[in-house]
Design a protein around this motif. Sequence first.
Motif, PDB file in Angstrom:
ATOM      1  N   ALA A  94       0.825  -1.217   0.000  1.00  0.00           N
ATOM      2  CA  ALA A  94       0.000   0.000   0.000  1.00  0.00           C
ATOM      3  C   ALA A  94       0.855   1.261   0.000  1.00  0.00           C
ATOM      4  N   PHE A  95       2.064   1.168   0.535  1.00  0.00           N
ATOM      5  CA  PHE A  95       2.949   2.343   0.568  1.00  0.00           C
ATOM      6  C   PHE A  95       3.273   2.834  -0.847  1.00  0.00           C
ATOM      7  N   LEU A  96       3.147   1.972  -1.847  1.00  0.00           N
ATOM      8  CA  LEU A  96       3.459   2.366  -3.221  1.00  0.00           C
ATOM      9  C   LEU A  96       2.640   3.573  -3.666  1.00  0.00           C
ATOM     10  N   PHE A  97       1.430   3.701  -3.114  1.00  0.00           N
ATOM     11  CA  PHE A  97       0.577   4.831  -3.476  1.00  0.00           C
ATOM     12  C   PHE A  97       1.071   6.140  -2.859  1.00  0.00           C
ATOM     13  N   ARG A  98       2.054   6.055  -1.961  1.00  0.00           N
ATOM     14  CA  ARG A  98       2.629   7.265  -1.354  1.00  0.00           C
ATOM     15  C   ARG A  98       3.880   7.737  -2.076  1.00  0.00           C
ATOM     16  N   VAL A  99       4.462   6.888  -2.914  1.00  0.00           N
ATOM     17  CA  VAL A  99       5.648   7.264  -3.684  1.00  0.00           C
ATOM     18  C   VAL A  99       5.180   8.167  -4.820  1.00  0.00           C
ATOM     19  N   PRO A 100       5.661   9.430  -4.851  1.00  0.00           N
ATOM     20  CA  PRO A 100       5.092  10.417  -5.791  1.00  0.00           C
ATOM     21  C   PRO A 100       4.973   9.956  -7.244  1.00  0.00           C
ATOM     22  N   ILE A 101       6.016   9.413  -7.830  1.00  0.00           N
ATOM     23  CA  ILE A 101       5.941   9.036  -9.246  1.00  0.00           C
ATOM     24  C   ILE A 101       4.977   7.867  -9.448  1.00  0.00           C
ATOM     25  N   LEU A 102       4.955   6.927  -8.515  1.00  0.00           N
ATOM     26  CA  LEU A 102       4.035   5.792  -8.628  1.00  0.00           C
ATOM     27  C   LEU A 102       2.594   6.236  -8.415  1.00  0.00           C
ATOM     28  N   ARG A 103       2.400   7.181  -7.495  1.00  0.00           N
ATOM     29  CA  ARG A 103       1.059   7.718  -7.252  1.00  0.00           C
ATOM     30  C   ARG A 103       0.547   8.430  -8.502  1.00  0.00           C
ATOM     31  N   GLN A 104       1.412   9.217  -9.134  1.00  0.00           N
ATOM     32  CA  GLN A 104       1.023   9.924 -10.362  1.00  0.00           C
ATOM     33  C   GLN A 104       0.659   8.930 -11.460  1.00  0.00           C
ATOM     34  N   MET A 105       1.453   7.874 -11.594  1.00  0.00           N
ATOM     35  CA  MET A 105       1.165   6.856 -12.606  1.00  0.00           C
ATOM     36  C   MET A 105      -0.168   6.176 -12.307  1.00  0.00           C
ATOM     37  N   ALA A 106      -0.395   5.825 -11.051  1.00  0.00           N
ATOM     38  CA  ALA A 106      -1.657   5.179 -10.662  1.00  0.00           C
ATOM     39  C   ALA A 106      -2.832   6.105 -10.937  1.00  0.00           C
ATOM     40  N   MET A 107      -2.679   7.388 -10.633  1.00  0.00           N
ATOM     41  CA  MET A 107      -3.770   8.342 -10.880  1.00  0.00           C
ATOM     42  C   MET A 107      -4.037   8.475 -12.376  1.00  0.00           C
ATOM     43  N   GLY A 108      -2.975   8.503 -13.181  1.00  0.00           N
ATOM     44  CA  GLY A 108      -3.148   8.580 -14.635  1.00  0.00           C
ATOM     45  C   GLY A 108      -3.875   7.365 -15.180  1.00  0.00           C
ATOM     46  N   LEU A 109      -3.473   6.181 -14.736  1.00  0.00           N
ATOM     47  CA  LEU A 109      -4.134   4.952 -15.180  1.00  0.00           C
ATOM     48  C   LEU A 109      -5.586   4.915 -14.716  1.00  0.00           C
ATOM     49  N   TYR A 110      -5.819   5.397 -13.508  1.00  0.00           N
ATOM     50  CA  TYR A 110      -7.186   5.424 -12.983  1.00  0.00           C
ATOM     51  C   TYR A 110      -8.067   6.362 -13.809  1.00  0.00           C
ATOM     52  N   LEU A 111      -7.542   7.502 -14.227  1.00  0.00           N
ATOM     53  CA  LEU A 111      -8.310   8.435 -15.053  1.00  0.00           C
ATOM     54  C   LEU A 111      -8.661   7.815 -16.402  1.00  0.00           C
ATOM     55  N   VAL A 112      -7.715   7.062 -16.992  1.00  0.00           N
ATOM     56  CA  VAL A 112      -7.998   6.354 -18.245  1.00  0.00           C
ATOM     57  C   VAL A 112      -9.126   5.347 -18.016  1.00  0.00           C
ATOM     58  N   PHE A 113      -9.048   4.593 -16.919  1.00  0.00           N
ATOM     59  CA  PHE A 113     -10.094   3.627 -16.601  1.00  0.00           C
ATOM     60  C   PHE A 113     -11.442   4.332 -16.434  1.00  0.00           C
ATOM     61  N   LEU A 114     -11.451   5.482 -15.750  1.00  0.00           N
ATOM     62  CA  LEU A 114     -12.718   6.192 -15.544  1.00  0.00           C
ATOM     63  C   LEU A 114     -13.345   6.612 -16.867  1.00  0.00           C
ATOM     64  N   ARG A 115     -12.528   7.046 -17.818  1.00  0.00           N
ATOM     65  CA  ARG A 115     -13.068   7.409 -19.139  1.00  0.00           C
ATOM     66  C   ARG A 115     -13.713   6.200 -19.799  1.00  0.00           C
ATOM     67  N   TRP A 116     -13.017   5.054 -19.743  1.00  0.00           N
ATOM     68  CA  TRP A 116     -13.575   3.831 -20.323  1.00  0.00           C
ATOM     69  C   TRP A 116     -14.872   3.463 -19.613  1.00  0.00           C
ATOM     70  N   GLN A 117     -14.854   3.535 -18.286  1.00  0.00           N
ATOM     71  CA  GLN A 117     -16.032   3.135 -17.517  1.00  0.00           C
ATOM     72  C   GLN A 117     -17.223   4.025 -17.852  1.00  0.00           C
ATOM     73  N   ARG A 118     -17.025   5.326 -17.986  1.00  0.00           N
ATOM     74  CA  ARG A 118     -18.132   6.240 -18.340  1.00  0.00           C
ATOM     75  C   ARG A 118     -18.678   5.911 -19.723  1.00  0.00           C
ATOM     76  N   TRP A 119     -17.763   5.656 -20.664  1.00  0.00           N
ATOM     77  CA  TRP A 119     -18.186   5.278 -22.010  1.00  0.00           C
ATOM     78  C   TRP A 119     -18.991   3.982 -21.941  1.00  0.00           C
ATOM     79  N   HIS A 120     -18.489   3.008 -21.206  1.00  0.00           N
ATOM     80  CA  HIS A 120     -19.153   1.707 -21.094  1.00  0.00           C
ATOM     81  C   HIS A 120     -20.526   1.854 -20.440  1.00  0.00           C
ATOM     82  N   ARG A 121     -20.642   2.698 -19.415  1.00  0.00           N
ATOM     83  CA  ARG A 121     -21.922   2.915 -18.745  1.00  0.00           C
ATOM     84  C   ARG A 121     -22.938   3.517 -19.719  1.00  0.00           C
TER      85      ARG A 121
END
Length: 126
Positions: A89-116
């Motif tokens: 869980a600490f990986l989400f506190r590492v700045p570069i990894l957190r930024q990458m996770a947030m970017g991937l999550y935003l891509v997923f959210l776009r797909w999810q909205r389209w799918h909905r």
Amino acid sequence: MNKPAPLCVYYDGDCPICRIEVRFYERIDKADVISWINITPLSDSALPDGKTREELLGKFHVRDDENWHIGVDAFARIWRALPGFRHFAFLFRVPILRQMAMGLYLVFLRWQRWHRKHRARASESL
């Protein structure tokens, strides 16, 4: 009387990726520390106080005691509660990894909205 789980996860049960992920986590959660709540079939009055369906469908929400964790922070909170994941869980506190996770999550959210929207159009045409 059963004590409620200390962590409540609110998820979109119509989202195929969400369902797969929840099933995966449920298998790991042998101590039942997490309540998995599919918001899709809930009536508006059954939603948590102060939250709308649009809010809950818009981003992943986790509640522990009185705190809400949203998006990437929600995943980090789940990981802290699950055996085998809590050490990562600490990986989400590492700045570069957190930024990458947030970017991937935003891509997923776009797909999810389209799918909905696609699911809604398909159900309207039936």
